[in-house]
Scaffold this active site. Structure first.
Site, short mmCIF file in Angstrom:
data_model
loop_
_atom_site.label_atom_id
_atom_site.label_comp_id
_atom_site.label_asym_id
_atom_site.label_seq_id
_atom_site.Cartn_x
_atom_site.Cartn_y
_atom_site.Cartn_z
N ARG A 1 -68.86 1.30 50.61
CA ARG A 1 -68.48 1.64 52.31
C ARG A 1 -69.33 1.07 53.37
NH1 ARG A 1 -67.09 6.17 49.06
NH2 ARG A 1 -65.72 6.87 48.32
N LYS B 1 -66.26 -9.58 64.26
CA LYS B 1 -64.72 -9.16 63.65
C LYS B 1 -64.22 -9.74 62.34
CE LYS B 1 -61.26 -10.03 67.41
NZ LYS B 1 -60.78 -10.75 68.38
N GLU C 1 -63.92 -24.44 71.25
CA GLU C 1 -63.76 -22.49 71.60
C GLU C 1 -65.27 -22.84 72.62
OE1 GLU C 1 -62.61 -20.81 69.96
OE2 GLU C 1 -61.99 -20.71 68.02
N LYS D 1 -70.03 -14.66 74.72
CA LYS D 1 -69.49 -14.14 74.20
C LYS D 1 -70.29 -13.09 73.73
CE LYS D 1 -67.43 -13.51 69.85
NZ LYS D 1 -66.17 -14.01 68.72
N GLU E 1 -62.18 -4.81 71.33
CA GLU E 1 -60.72 -4.71 72.25
C GLU E 1 -59.72 -4.93 73.03
OE1 GLU E 1 -59.58 -9.02 69.72
OE2 GLU E 1 -57.87 -8.93 70.83
N ARG F 1 -62.32 -8.68 75.99
CA ARG F 1 -62.63 -9.21 74.55
C ARG F 1 -61.32 -9.84 74.10
NH1 ARG F 1 -65.42 -7.61 69.24
NH2 ARG F 1 -65.00 -9.89 68.25
N ASN G 1 -59.23 -14.91 73.20
CA ASN G 1 -58.04 -15.57 72.60
C ASN G 1 -57.03 -16.30 73.23
OD1 ASN G 1 -58.43 -13.76 69.79
ND2 ASN G 1 -57.65 -11.83 71.27
N HIS H 1 -54.86 -19.50 71.65
CA HIS H 1 -54.44 -18.51 70.39
C HIS H 1 -53.64 -17.91 69.87
CE1 HIS H 1 -59.46 -18.97 69.97
NE2 HIS H 1 -59.42 -18.47 69.25
N HIS I 1 -52.60 -19.41 66.10
CA HIS I 1 -52.49 -18.94 65.32
C HIS I 1 -50.81 -18.85 64.84
CE1 HIS I 1 -55.19 -15.81 65.72
NE2 HIS I 1 -56.26 -16.95 65.50
N HIS J 1 -58.96 -24.54 62.33
CA HIS J 1 -58.29 -23.39 63.43
C HIS J 1 -58.68 -23.91 64.96
CE1 HIS J 1 -58.53 -18.97 65.20
NE2 HIS J 1 -59.75 -19.79 65.78
P1 NAD Z 1 -64.55 -23.54 57.66
O1 NAD Z 1 -65.42 -22.00 56.57
O2 NAD Z 1 -63.30 -23.62 56.63
O3 NAD Z 1 -65.31 -24.60 57.35
C1 NAD Z 1 -65.40 -25.83 58.16
C2 NAD Z 1 -65.11 -26.71 57.10
O4 NAD Z 1 -66.60 -27.15 56.88
C3 NAD Z 1 -65.40 -26.76 55.91
O5 NAD Z 1 -64.72 -26.66 54.50
C4 NAD Z 1 -66.61 -25.88 55.37
O6 NAD Z 1 -66.98 -25.96 53.05
C5 NAD Z 1 -67.26 -27.17 55.43
N1 NAD Z 1 -68.53 -26.62 55.97
C6 NAD Z 1 -68.91 -25.75 56.56
N2 NAD Z 1 -70.36 -25.90 56.85
C7 NAD Z 1 -70.62 -26.97 56.39
C8 NAD Z 1 -72.04 -28.19 56.66
N3 NAD Z 1 -72.58 -27.41 57.49
N4 NAD Z 1 -72.02 -29.17 56.11
C9 NAD Z 1 -70.78 -29.81 56.18
N5 NAD Z 1 -69.63 -29.16 55.61
C10 NAD Z 1 -69.37 -27.50 55.70
O7 NAD Z 1 -64.01 -23.31 59.60
P2 NAD Z 1 -64.59 -22.67 59.92
O8 NAD Z 1 -63.85 -23.74 61.49
O9 NAD Z 1 -66.04 -22.55 60.04
O10 NAD Z 1 -64.41 -21.32 60.46
C11 NAD Z 1 -62.67 -21.09 60.84
C12 NAD Z 1 -62.84 -19.37 60.30
O11 NAD Z 1 -63.16 -18.03 61.58
C13 NAD Z 1 -60.82 -18.94 60.38
O12 NAD Z 1 -60.75 -18.71 59.36
C14 NAD Z 1 -60.49 -18.84 61.75
O13 NAD Z 1 -59.80 -17.64 61.31
C15 NAD Z 1 -61.86 -17.65 61.84
N6 NAD Z 1 -62.46 -16.84 63.00
C16 NAD Z 1 -62.82 -16.24 62.54
C17 NAD Z 1 -63.65 -15.64 64.94
C18 NAD Z 1 -64.40 -14.30 64.10
O14 NAD Z 1 -64.29 -14.03 65.29
N7 NAD Z 1 -64.50 -13.31 62.76
C19 NAD Z 1 -62.89 -16.08 65.24
C20 NAD Z 1 -62.67 -17.43 65.12
C21 NAD Z 1 -63.05 -18.26 63.65
N1 GLY Z 2 -63.00 -15.11 68.34
C1 GLY Z 2 -62.71 -13.70 69.38
C2 GLY Z 2 -63.24 -12.69 69.39
O1 GLY Z 2 -63.70 -13.15 68.79
O2 GLY Z 2 -62.42 -11.56 69.93
#
Ligand code: NAD
Ligand code: GLY
Length: 393
Positions: A150, A172, A214, A256, A266, A270, A274, A277, A281, A294
């Site tokens: 939890r 998030k 971003e 941010k 949000e 906030r 998006n 997005h 999406h 993404h």
């Molecule tokens: P990812 O986590 O898939 O990483 C991209 C690729 O790079 C992967 O293959 C990973 O293994 C590789 N990688 C990571 N770091 C590396 C490094 N230093 N050297 C070599 N390779 C490396 O993608 P991302 O773009 O980091 O994140 C996308 C995800 O984040 C999506 O799922 C999206 O929905 C989410 N997201 C979440 C929020 C939030 O607020 N929580 C905001 C934006 C995006």
């Molecule tokens: N990436 C959008 C948010 O964190 O609200």
């Protein structure tokens, strides 16, 4: 909008720490620190070079000397041993959890693998989960931390540009559902974010560009001078210039952090984060998760949002051209893929911003000024999708 408060916060919270020089470090390593101000749940974001080798900073932040590092099969050989060993040298008991790599693994089955490993290791309530990776690992680990026993503490160690400027900040967390992205999750804040820009050296160029989408977003929604700065410095960022990276990451996180502090869950401002997005999406879902990154989907989605804004009379043609040109220079797509209009509408109808069945779009009133609206006429949307995204009927 949240006003200009963040500028004051930027100045007040900026702490330039010159770290001690050791043989293992570069001669001078500057780190910048800012805070996400959420009362008792406030936390620091550290941005700089060489941070992965300074495990004492993380060790000091643990509730007890016990941690589980969650990462993936790509990142593990690059960075896991350094972080694990550094923590062990500080007397921390470390469990390593290595997941498969890919957006398609941001699902229940992979989440369960984390729980399996935590239970097998007898992880306790004060065991801290450390997300070492990009947004996929960060979102999965954060959600696991929100659920396990939890709620256990967690720390973000983002290794992609996208995760350093966006996903590691703001709490998030979650996983995808076959019918929609990030549909299952929780708001759950980390205890600390450690963004080591050196990890970007191994990041594929395409992923770096996805992160820039971003970064550009922050200029578009909130900060015209930052957008101007990006127009002058985008090539330096693509070339991994350290000073430019620290500036852009710190600045993005400051925008941010201010928005999250004003509206953590949000219910208002906030949602502006998006921008692009709603369309993005739909692109990710339509093309299969992981096929369009993404950030790529957000870039093409933002061009559509800008075009809708222009057609509504909100945004000048010259501004649409400016943002299109900057995305292109950042190595990002500016044209959406061909998809059926019915799919676009169905997918956008699943967006988390939908209220009373109406799709709410983040649109632009100018560069640096975003606004949310549900008043986009169906014909205007349909014409934009048909003409710009070659939407089929
Ligand atoms: P990812 O986590 O898939 O990483 C991209 C690729 O790079 C992967 O293959 C990973 O293994 C590789 N990688 C990571 N770091 C590396 C490094 N230093 N050297 C070599 N390779 C490396 O993608 P991302 O773009 O980091 O994140 C996308 C995800 O984040 C999506 O799922 C999206 O929905 C989410 N997201 C979440 C929020 C939030 O607020 N929580 C905001 C934006 C995006
Ligand atoms: N990436 C959008 C948010 O964190 O609200």
């Amino acid at each position: 909008m949240v006003g200009r408060l963040w500028r004051r916060q930027y100045n007040l919270m900026l702490t330039l720490l010159l770290l001690p020089v050791t043989a293992a470090m570069k001669p001078t390593q500057a780190m910048q620190t800012l805070t996400v101000a959420l009362g008792t749940r406030s936390y620091p974001i550290h941005v700089g070079s060489g941070l992965l080798d300074q495990a004492e900073r993380i060790a000091r932040h643990l509730a007890q000397p016990s941690a589980a590092i969650v990462t993936n099969a790509t990142i593990a050989p690059l960075y896991l041993a350094r972080l694990s060993q550094g923590l062990r040298n500080q007397g921390v008991k470390v469990t390593e959890i290595v997941l498969p790599d890919g957006e398609q693994y941001k699902d229940w089955q992979t989440l369960n693998q984390i729980f399996d490993a935590l239970l097998a290791a007898h992880a306790e309530r004060k065991t801290t989960l450390i997300a070492l990776g990009g947004g996929v690992i960060g979102d999965l680990t954060g959600f696991a931390a929100a659920c396990y026993l939890r709620g256990v503490p967690f720390i973000q160690v983002p290794t992609t540009l996208l995760s350093q400027v966006d996903s590691s900040v703001g709490g998030k967390t979650g996983i995808n559902h076959p019918l929609g992205k990030n549909m299952i999750g929780a708001f759950y804040q980390p205890a600390m974010v450690v963004a080591d820009i050196d990890t970007l050296q191994t990041l594929p160029a395409r992923e770096l560009s996805a992160g820039l989408a971003e970064v550009i977003k922050y200029g578009l929604i909130h900060d015209a001078p930052f957008f101007d700065w990006l127009e002058l410095n985008i090539e330096r960022l693509r070339a991994l210039d350290e000073q430019a990276l620290v500036h852009a990451i710190y600045h993005s996180c400051a925008v941010k952090a201010e928005i999250v502090a004003a509206d953590e869950r949000e219910s208002g401002v906030r949602a502006l984060l998006n921008l692009g997005h709603t369309f993005g999406h739909a692109i990710e879902a339509g093309m299969g998760y992981g096929n369009w990154l993404h950030g790529e989907a957000v870039a093409a989605g933002t061009v559509l949002a800008a075009e809708v804004s222009r057609r509504l009379g909100w945004l000048a043609e010259t501004d649409v051209e400016r943002l299109r040109a900057l995305y292109q220079r950042a190595g990002l797509p500016v044209t959406a893929p061909v998809m059926a209009e019915s799919f676009w509408l169905e997918s956008m109808g699943l967006d988390k911003k939908v209220e009373n069945g109406r799709i709410r779009f983040v649109l632009l009133r100018g560069i640096g000024r975003a606004e949310i609206t549900d008043a986009v006429p169906a014909e205007l949307l349909s014409a934009t999708l048909t003409e710009l995204a070659n939407a089929t009927s």
